[in-house]
Design a protein around this motif. Structure first.
Motif, PDB file in Angstrom:
ATOM      1  N   ASN A  78     -15.938 -24.016  41.367  1.00 14.64           N
ATOM      2  CA  ASN A  78     -16.294 -24.737  40.061  1.00 14.64           C
ATOM      3  C   ASN A  78     -16.617 -24.704  38.498  1.00 14.64           C
ATOM      4  N   GLY A  79     -15.617 -24.669  38.205  1.00  9.41           N
ATOM      5  CA  GLY A  79     -15.391 -24.107  36.770  1.00  9.41           C
ATOM      6  C   GLY A  79     -14.782 -22.828  36.459  1.00  9.41           C
ATOM      7  N   SER A  80     -14.188 -22.553  35.695  1.00 13.80           N
ATOM      8  CA  SER A  80     -13.805 -20.965  35.580  1.00 13.80           C
ATOM      9  C   SER A  80     -15.592 -20.317  34.898  1.00 13.80           C
ATOM     10  N   ASP A  81     -17.329 -21.129  34.719  1.00 14.25           N
ATOM     11  CA  ASP A  81     -17.987 -20.517  34.956  1.00 14.25           C
ATOM     12  C   ASP A  81     -18.110 -19.918  36.534  1.00 14.25           C
ATOM     13  N   GLU A  82     -17.503 -19.904  37.593  1.00 18.22           N
ATOM     14  CA  GLU A  82     -18.364 -19.504  38.109  1.00 18.22           C
ATOM     15  C   GLU A  82     -16.804 -18.529  38.790  1.00 18.22           C
ATOM     16  N   THR A 105     -17.645 -15.104  20.423  1.00 20.33           N
ATOM     17  CA  THR A 105     -16.996 -15.563  21.809  1.00 20.33           C
ATOM     18  C   THR A 105     -18.056 -16.546  22.536  1.00 20.33           C
ATOM     19  N   TYR A 106     -17.135 -17.105  23.182  1.00 24.37           N
ATOM     20  CA  TYR A 106     -17.955 -18.030  24.674  1.00 24.37           C
ATOM     21  C   TYR A 106     -19.099 -17.136  25.341  1.00 24.37           C
ATOM     22  N   GLY A 107     -20.549 -17.799  25.064  1.00 24.12           N
ATOM     23  CA  GLY A 107     -21.449 -17.722  25.086  1.00 24.12           C
ATOM     24  C   GLY A 107     -21.250 -17.493  26.329  1.00 24.12           C
ATOM     25  N   ILE A 149     -11.972 -11.122  27.372  1.00 23.32           N
ATOM     26  CA  ILE A 149     -11.296 -11.302  26.430  1.00 23.32           C
ATOM     27  C   ILE A 149     -10.690 -12.727  26.293  1.00 23.32           C
ATOM     28  N   CYS A 150     -11.443 -13.086  25.246  1.00 24.39           N
ATOM     29  CA  CYS A 150     -11.270 -14.846  25.108  1.00 24.39           C
ATOM     30  C   CYS A 150     -10.039 -15.178  24.003  1.00 24.39           C
ATOM     31  N   SER A 151      -9.194 -15.251  24.285  1.00 21.77           N
ATOM     32  CA  SER A 151      -8.145 -15.724  23.830  1.00 21.77           C
ATOM     33  C   SER A 151      -6.676 -17.263  23.743  1.00 21.77           C
ATOM     34  N   ASN A 153      -9.937 -17.772  21.703  1.00 21.75           N
ATOM     35  CA  ASN A 153     -10.949 -17.177  21.119  1.00 21.75           C
ATOM     36  C   ASN A 153     -11.914 -18.854  20.624  1.00 21.75           C
ATOM     37  N   ASN A 154     -13.593 -18.908  21.401  1.00 17.78           N
ATOM     38  CA  ASN A 154     -13.588 -20.033  21.245  1.00 17.78           C
ATOM     39  C   ASN A 154     -15.459 -18.978  20.727  1.00 17.78           C
ATOM     40  N   PRO A 155     -15.862 -19.747  19.088  1.00 17.56           N
ATOM     41  CA  PRO A 155     -15.382 -20.350  18.238  1.00 17.56           C
ATOM     42  C   PRO A 155     -14.160 -20.362  17.877  1.00 17.56           C
ATOM     43  N   LEU A 178      -8.992 -12.112  30.534  1.00 14.94           N
ATOM     44  CA  LEU A 178      -8.882 -12.837  30.024  1.00 14.94           C
ATOM     45  C   LEU A 178      -8.829 -14.037  30.159  1.00 14.94           C
ATOM     46  N   ASP A 179      -9.820 -14.758  28.892  1.00  9.04           N
ATOM     47  CA  ASP A 179      -9.496 -15.979  28.843  1.00  9.04           C
ATOM     48  C   ASP A 179      -8.966 -17.118  28.481  1.00  9.04           C
ATOM     49  N   GLU A 180      -8.242 -17.924  28.783  1.00 15.16           N
ATOM     50  CA  GLU A 180      -7.399 -18.561  28.582  1.00 15.16           C
ATOM     51  C   GLU A 180      -7.440 -20.134  28.553  1.00 15.16           C
ATOM     52  N   ALA A 181      -8.974 -20.853  28.576  1.00  9.62           N
ATOM     53  CA  ALA A 181      -9.573 -21.844  28.786  1.00  9.62           C
ATOM     54  C   ALA A 181      -8.743 -22.837  27.458  1.00  9.62           C
ATOM     55  N   TYR A 182      -8.119 -22.054  26.314  1.00 10.71           N
ATOM     56  CA  TYR A 182      -6.528 -22.829  25.135  1.00 10.71           C
ATOM     57  C   TYR A 182      -5.488 -22.570  25.244  1.00 10.71           C
ATOM     58  N   ILE A 183      -5.394 -22.256  26.189  1.00 13.69           N
ATOM     59  CA  ILE A 183      -4.120 -21.793  26.020  1.00 13.69           C
ATOM     60  C   ILE A 183      -2.891 -22.430  25.901  1.00 13.69           C
ATOM     61  N   GLN A 205      -7.803 -19.864  33.911  1.00 12.08           N
ATOM     62  CA  GLN A 205      -7.899 -20.715  33.142  1.00 12.08           C
ATOM     63  C   GLN A 205      -8.688 -22.207  33.694  1.00 12.08           C
ATOM     64  N   THR A 206      -8.169 -22.906  32.839  1.00 14.43           N
ATOM     65  CA  THR A 206      -9.809 -24.568  33.606  1.00 14.43           C
ATOM     66  C   THR A 206      -8.218 -25.717  33.533  1.00 14.43           C
ATOM     67  N   PHE A 207      -9.234 -26.595  34.078  1.00 17.33           N
ATOM     68  CA  PHE A 207      -8.789 -28.157  34.642  1.00 17.33           C
ATOM     69  C   PHE A 207      -9.556 -28.692  32.846  1.00 17.33           C
ATOM     70  N   SER A 208     -10.846 -28.274  32.341  1.00 16.61           N
ATOM     71  CA  SER A 208     -11.805 -28.809  32.269  1.00 16.61           C
ATOM     72  C   SER A 208     -11.210 -29.480  30.785  1.00 16.61           C
ATOM     73  N   LYS A 209     -10.237 -28.372  29.585  1.00 14.03           N
ATOM     74  CA  LYS A 209      -9.919 -28.670  28.237  1.00 14.03           C
ATOM     75  C   LYS A 209      -8.343 -29.321  28.204  1.00 14.03           C
ATOM     76  N   ALA A 210      -6.963 -28.999  28.159  1.00 15.98           N
ATOM     77  CA  ALA A 210      -6.084 -29.268  28.146  1.00 15.98           C
ATOM     78  C   ALA A 210      -5.456 -30.433  29.766  1.00 15.98           C
ATOM     79  N   VAL A 216     -15.048 -33.055  36.583  1.00 11.73           N
ATOM     80  CA  VAL A 216     -14.719 -32.435  37.721  1.00 11.73           C
ATOM     81  C   VAL A 216     -14.940 -30.983  38.548  1.00 11.73           C
ATOM     82  N   ARG A 217     -14.996 -30.197  36.765  1.00  7.80           N
ATOM     83  CA  ARG A 217     -15.380 -28.811  37.516  1.00  7.80           C
ATOM     84  C   ARG A 217     -14.406 -27.548  38.514  1.00  7.80           C
ATOM     85  N   LEU A 218     -12.885 -27.571  37.471  1.00  6.41           N
ATOM     86  CA  LEU A 218     -12.320 -26.263  38.429  1.00  6.41           C
ATOM     87  C   LEU A 218     -11.914 -25.997  37.327  1.00  6.41           C
TER      88      LEU A 218
HETATM   89  C1  LIG Z   1     -14.637 -24.299  28.542  1.00  8.62           C
HETATM   90  C2  LIG Z   1     -14.471 -23.001  28.375  1.00  8.62           C
HETATM   91  C3  LIG Z   1     -14.594 -22.895  29.400  1.00  8.62           C
HETATM   92  C4  LIG Z   1     -14.345 -23.360  30.300  1.00  8.62           C
HETATM   93  O1  LIG Z   1     -14.882 -23.708  31.521  1.00  8.62           O
HETATM   94  P1  LIG Z   1     -15.215 -24.781  32.803  1.00  8.62           P
HETATM   95  O2  LIG Z   1     -16.621 -24.103  33.405  1.00  8.62           O
HETATM   96  O3  LIG Z   1     -13.861 -24.635  33.386  1.00  8.62           O
HETATM   97  O4  LIG Z   1     -15.325 -25.991  32.035  1.00  8.62           O
HETATM   98  C5  LIG Z   1     -14.156 -21.478  29.977  1.00  8.62           C
HETATM   99  N1  LIG Z   1     -13.914 -20.595  29.134  1.00  8.62           N
HETATM  100  C6  LIG Z   1     -14.249 -20.855  27.258  1.00  8.62           C
HETATM  101  C7  LIG Z   1     -13.702 -20.123  26.226  1.00  8.62           C
HETATM  102  C8  LIG Z   1     -14.194 -22.722  27.529  1.00  8.62           C
HETATM  103  O5  LIG Z   1     -14.524 -22.780  25.808  1.00  8.62           O
END
Ligand SMILES: *Cc1c(COP(=O)(O)O)cnc(C)c1O
Length: 355
Positions: A78-82, A105-107, A149-151, A153-155, A178-183, A205-210, A216-218
């Protein structure tokens, strides 16, 4: 690196997973009187009366094909957060173990750790936003179980040098996440093809960005099958609902649509970058490999406030280390970006009203 089993919390290693009703009979045909569903249908217009596939087999097959990995290397959440939360719960003993993050980095890494009563070690990025590899290696302890490692990286928006990441992978005994949310927005390739070389690597990786499916949270986690098995064992049985699974399959069938949007966003990002850099109230715009820009202002707080008055919402990251006076601005539609630049020009020429 250590075998991941020796890194697990003992209670998780010994855990017998809950077996959900639908796990025992996989087929789609049959008379299903095993899960206490409503056999007549749904009160909603759509048919949603059946529990979803707890292991999302169809969806994983499609993702496996697209990413050239095996379905056993995929966890869906349910999102990468899960996935972040489950990794913490599987590997970090509350009150004892630690994670290491590299601010800014990501909070969520930190928040998830705090919720799980896991200590956070912080090693700042260098002023050029690269990883301070020597300091990270020095800070690692036997109790450091996860390295995030967020790459890109956010922000800060940059991809990290691969040789730095590789040095960490080689030396760190725990799991590297290795968090590739923005790859998708970066010119660099994902680390997924290198997954089999690094048994303690987890790629997120995530369905939330690209893919444009934040609603839908995946989220996806990729790792060796043993690690994926652990995540599946401790997740809630029906963590990814059926609507999400169907919509994600729809999106995967339209891979070209996603690629086209990514191209447009990158183009728009580069245009926005130039527009912002030309403004007097902007100090500098950092280069970005993501779908947002980190922008250093002369007075971020004031710009943030005045944009809000004009109903334009950006993210103020000024309180983050190395991000003094920085706003993080997501790339919008061409029209939204035009209006943002227009609003900033107005702010530029008329000083703030103090009432
Ligand atoms: C937006 C983001 C995510 C995505 O999280 P979801 O729970 O999948 O929406 C993950 N990591 C980073 C660094 C992000 O900025």
């Amino acid at each position: 690196m250590s075998d991941f089993r020796s890194l697990l919390r003992p209670n998780i290693r010994d855990l017998q997973a809950y077996s959900s009703a639908r796990q025992e009979h996989a087929g789609e045909e049959g008379i299903f009187l095993d899960a206490n569903e409503n056999a007549l249908g749904s009160a909603a217009r759509e048919s949603l009366n059946r529990y979803p596939d707890p292991l999302q087999k169809k969806l994983k097959e499609e993702i496996a094909r697209l990413k050239a990995v095996s379905a056993q290397q995929i966890f869906l959440g349910n999102g990468s957060d899960e996935a972040i939360d489950l990794l913490l719960r599987a590997f970090c003993e509350p009150g004892k173990d630690r994670i290491l993050i590299m601010p800014p980095t990501y909070g969520m890494y930190e928040v998830c750790a705090a919720i799980n009563d896991v200590k956070v070690q912080r090693v700042l990025l260098r002023p050029d936003f690269e990883i301070d590899v020597a300091s990270v290696l020095e800070a690692l302890e036997p109790r450091t179980k996860l390295l995030f490692i967020c790459s890109p990286n956010n922000p800060t928006g940059n991809v990290f040098q691969p040789d730095g990441i590789e040095r960490l992978l080689r030396q760190f005994q725990g799991l590297t996440v290795l968090d590739e949310a923005y790859i998708d927005f970066a010119p660099d390739k994902s680390w997924l093809p290198r997954l089999s070389r690094w048994p303690n690597l987890v790629v997120l990786q995530t369905f939330s960005k690209a893919w444009g499916l934040a609603d839908v949270r995946l989220g996806m986690a990729f790792a060796q099958p043993g690690i994926i098995e652990v995540l599946n064992k401790i997740k809630h049985p029906y963590n990814v609902n059926g609507v999400t699974q169907r919509l994600a399959l729809q999106a995967l069938a339209n891979h070209r649509g996603k690629t086209r949007m990514v191209g447009e966003i990158i183009q728009e990002r580069d245009r926005l970058q130039k527009g912002l850099a030309a403004l007097d109230l902007v100090d500098r715009v950092y280069p970005s490999d993501a779908n947002f820009l980190l922008v250093k202002m002369h007075d971020a707080a004031s710009v943030f406030r005045r944009l809000l008055q004009k109903k334009i919402v950006v993210r103020n990251r000024s309180d983050q280390p190395l991000c003094g006076d920085c706003l993080r601005i997501t790339v919008g539609t061409p029209e939204e970006n035009r209006r943002l630049l227009h609003a900033l020009k107005e702010i530029d020429i008329s000083p703030e009203q103090t009432e």
